[in-house]
Scaffold this active site. Structure first.
Site, PDB file in Angstrom:
ATOM      1  CD  GLU A 170      27.411 -83.254 -37.054  1.00  0.00           C
ATOM      2  OE1 GLU A 170      27.171 -83.945 -38.450  1.00  0.00           O
ATOM      3  OE2 GLU A 170      27.345 -82.598 -35.901  1.00  0.00           O
ATOM      4  CD  GLU A 174      30.420 -78.411 -33.021  1.00  0.00           C
ATOM      5  OE1 GLU A 174      29.793 -77.849 -33.481  1.00  0.00           O
ATOM      6  OE2 GLU A 174      31.431 -79.551 -33.645  1.00  0.00           O
TER       7      GLU A 174
HETATM    8  C1  XIL Z   1      29.879 -76.249 -39.741  1.00  0.00           C
HETATM    9  C2  XIL Z   1      30.440 -74.458 -39.887  1.00  0.00           C
HETATM   10  O1  XIL Z   1      30.504 -74.133 -38.881  1.00  0.00           O
HETATM   11  C3  XIL Z   1      30.381 -74.177 -41.028  1.00  0.00           C
HETATM   12  O2  XIL Z   1      31.436 -72.754 -41.422  1.00  0.00           O
HETATM   13  C4  XIL Z   1      30.474 -75.550 -41.576  1.00  0.00           C
HETATM   14  O3  XIL Z   1      30.292 -74.241 -43.269  1.00  0.00           O
HETATM   15  C5  XIL Z   1      30.031 -76.127 -41.959  1.00  0.00           C
HETATM   16  O4  XIL Z   1      30.398 -76.735 -40.123  1.00  0.00           O
HETATM   17  N1  XIL Z   1      28.738 -79.690 -36.199  1.00  0.00           N
HETATM   18  C6  XIL Z   1      30.092 -79.820 -36.193  1.00  0.00           C
HETATM   19  C7  XIL Z   1      30.714 -78.459 -37.063  1.00  0.00           C
HETATM   20  O5  XIL Z   1      30.591 -80.741 -36.035  1.00  0.00           O
HETATM   21  O6  XIL Z   1      31.755 -79.250 -37.546  1.00  0.00           O
HETATM   22  C8  XIL Z   1      30.086 -77.700 -38.185  1.00  0.00           C
HETATM   23  O7  XIL Z   1      30.379 -76.248 -38.488  1.00  0.00           O
HETATM   24  C9  XIL Z   1      28.598 -77.730 -37.466  1.00  0.00           C
HETATM   25  C10 XIL Z   1      28.010 -78.508 -36.548  1.00  0.00           C
END
Ligand code: XIL
Length: 423
Positions: A215, A322
């Site tokens: 990101e 994701e």
């Molecule tokens: C999220 C997790 O799912 C949560 O449990 C945590 O509280 C915050 O992070 N982008 C990403 C992930 O790269 O690491 C994030 O995961 C969601 C957004």
């Protein structure tokens, strides 16, 4: 005779029961095709896993029994796993120094993947979020001398603040913002290198793919390509190239990815192109593009297809990292990076006809993945079922909270069957 007869009846009864049992098992197996089998000719199919799925016991709002069921679902359906949190800097390296690492949960995650013959993904090495404040803090007092007119004070307090309220779920560990004296560029690079060498080195040959930088691209239509983060402010834009270089040194065989969200948005995609082309021009070892794909039920086949077709022109494999499809009425994570704010948007109930919209959206998305199967090499869901999703209220996954397949699951399997490679 009588006894023989009754023995026959008994035997027949036994055989009928046996046949019924076999038929029931066959039916169950047939009605629960595995995603990993349906897509095995095309790409890996994975999921994020949380700590208690791999270590057992109660936790993450689930009882020990539920966590065991979730783990069974993961083994049944997926051939790739990513740790949802346990490999992030704040969790694996909460304190400074050689003794500052906590490897227990990450080791359990990696072992779970290896003992189940899964492709293990490490997430993530360098991110502006879920990173402890000590990483950015200066260990020396701010320099006071200015040599030959060149400002050497890199320890100015942050103008860039972490957004308020991110990760209001206990994972932030008070990481809201860091305003103190800053590390110098050299100090931060040293810490980054040490962290990457230690973590990637520990799992060398075991973790096959890494999200090296997560990101880093700015949201919105402004001219800035990179997000305003402490990494950028302290090190400069080459923090990205350095992170890839260090990861490559630590495991030359690992697949190194750049990972980001919102790439379905053409404006953000343009920035991705600028960044990746510049890294490629500098011969930075980057091997795949990770597209998070946290999307809404309103996503269309065309939007996803266009996204993938364009990204593929960069000449790198695409990993969907994701995936989830939010059915919440108030929408999904927008192009703003404020995760906590977006999580709140899942509170407003579901869109009308949510199950049907989710099913159609998933069918379109997977049609697009399959259409781009030359470049799409991995598809990872951000959670195994709705109960353990970070967007639980938006019911964004293929399995409900009891691990039962939803109509969207059948739609995804149907897309795979349409594209089955003729033998
Ligand atoms: C999220 C997790 O799912 C949560 O449990 C945590 O509280 C915050 O992070 N982008 C990403 C992930 O790269 O690491 C994030 O995961 C969601 C957004």
């Amino acid at each position: 005779m009588k006894s023989l007869n009754s023995r026959c009846t008994y035997q027949r009864g036994f055989l009928v029961a046996l046949w019924l049992a076999i038929a029931a098992t066959a039916y169950a197996a047939e009605s629960r095709v595995a995603l990993k089998d349906a897509f095995k000719e095309h790409f890996l199919i994975g999921t994020a896993v949380n700590r208690n799925m791999v270590t057992g016991g109660p936790g993450f709002r689930r009882s020990a029994e539920q966590n065991a069921e979730d783990a069974a679902l993961v083994k049944e359906q997926f051939n790739q796993i990513t740790a949802e949190n346990d490999v992030k800097w704040a969790l694996i390296h909460p304190r400074e120094g050689k003794d500052g690492y906590e490897f227990g949960a990450a080791d359990a995650f990696v072992n779970f993947g290896l003992s189940n013959q899964m492709h293990v993904v490490g997430h993530t090495l360098v991110w502006h979020s879920q990173t402890p404040n000590w990483v950015f803090a200066g260990t020396n007092p701010p320099p006071t001398n200015v040599a030959a007119g060149v400002a050497v004070n890199t320890n100015t307090p942050a103008t860039n603040q972490f957004r308020r309220g991110r990760f209001g779920d206990g994972f932030s560990g008070g990481l809201g913002r860091y305003n103190g004296p800053r590390a110098s560029r050299e100090e931060l690079l040293r810490r980054m290198r040490e962290h990457i060498h230690t973590v990637v080195g520990r799992y060398k040959g075991k973790v096959k793919s890494w999200d090296v930088v997560n990101e880093a691209i700015a949201d919105g239509g402004g001219t800035n390509i990179l997000r305003n983060s402490l990494w950028l402010e302290i090190i400069g834009p080459d923090f990205i190239a350095k992170a890839f270089q260090y990861a490559h040194e630590a495991d030359p065989d690992a697949i190194l990815r750049y990972n980001d969200y919102g790439l379905e948005n053409p404006t953000k995609r343009k920035k991705l192109f600028a960044l990746i082309k510049s890294l490629q021009a500098q011969k930075v070892p980057i091997h795949a593009i990770g597209s998070q794909a946290h999307v809404n039920v309103s996503i269309s086949f065309e939007a996803m297809d266009q996204t993938l077709t364009e990204i593929a022109t960069l000449g790198l494999p695409i990993h969907i990292t994701e995936l989830d499809v939010n059915s919440a009425a108030a929408g999904q994570r927008g192009f703003g990076a404020d995760i906590a704010n977006n999580a709140a948007k899942t509170q407003g109930g579901l869109v009308s006809d949510a199950d049907k919209k989710l099913t159609d959206a998933y069918a379109g998305i997977f049609r697009a993945f399959l259409n781009n199967r030359e470049s799409v090499k991995m598809v990872t869901f951000w959670g195994a079922n709705d109960a353990n999703s970070w967007r639980a209220n938006g019911k964004p996954l293929l399995f409900d909270g009891n691990s039962q397949p939803k109509p969207a699951f059948d739609a995804v399997i149907a897309e795979a069957k349409k594209r089955a490679v003729a033998k």
